[in-house]
Motif scaffolding. Structure first.
Motif, short mmCIF file in Angstrom:
data_model
loop_
_atom_site.label_atom_id
_atom_site.label_comp_id
_atom_site.label_asym_id
_atom_site.label_seq_id
_atom_site.Cartn_x
_atom_site.Cartn_y
_atom_site.Cartn_z
N LEU A 22 -17.57 23.49 4.64
CA LEU A 22 -18.25 22.84 3.65
C LEU A 22 -19.56 22.12 3.85
N VAL A 25 -21.75 25.67 4.54
CA VAL A 25 -22.01 26.52 3.29
C VAL A 25 -23.12 24.72 3.36
N GLY A 26 -23.15 23.84 3.69
CA GLY A 26 -24.46 22.96 3.13
C GLY A 26 -25.48 23.45 3.71
N PHE A 60 -23.01 19.78 0.10
CA PHE A 60 -21.72 20.23 0.75
C PHE A 60 -22.06 19.06 2.47
N ALA A 63 -19.55 15.85 1.50
CA ALA A 63 -18.88 16.56 1.48
C ALA A 63 -17.99 16.40 2.58
N ALA A 64 -18.27 16.93 3.40
CA ALA A 64 -17.87 17.39 4.40
C ALA A 64 -17.96 16.39 5.17
#
Length: 108
Positions: A22, A25-26, A60, A63-64
């Motif tokens: 995550l 990707v972020g 993201f 969320a990580a």
């Protein structure tokens, strides 16, 4: 620094790998937003690069953090950050678009 990352990955298991994915990707989305801000020619075209990938990249990354820490406290700390970001990014992009239109700094 590398020892901290290795201990995090070894001790965290699957959650650590999900959090790492995550975060990757972020960070790629945020990097794309930064490249778009630098490369696009005028403020009206830069609005997409300023708002959409930047907000999604932050989502993201947050969320990580929640997946890595995995507590309700982390969730309730991260939630207002995302809510404020979702409310304030449209306002800031609108103000940038207004300033670009008023200064005639856009292509026809």
């Amino acid at each position: 620094m590398i020892e901290v990352i290795e201990s995090f990955i070894d001790g965290g298991g699957v959650r650590a790998w999900i959090a790492l994915g995550l975060l990757l990707v972020g960070s790629l989305l945020s990097l794309g937003a930064g490249v778009g801000i630098v490369r696009f020619p005028d403020p009206l075209v830069r609005l997409h690069a300023m708002s959409k990938p930047q907000v999604l990249g932050l989502a993201f990354a947050l969320a990580a953090i929640v997946v890595a820490v995995w507590t309700w406290t982390a969730f309730f700390v991260v939630l207002p950050i995302m809510v404020f970001q979702l409310f304030l990014v449209p306002v800031s992009t609108h103000m940038i678009a207004r300033a670009g239109l008023r200064s005639n700094d856009y292509r026809h």
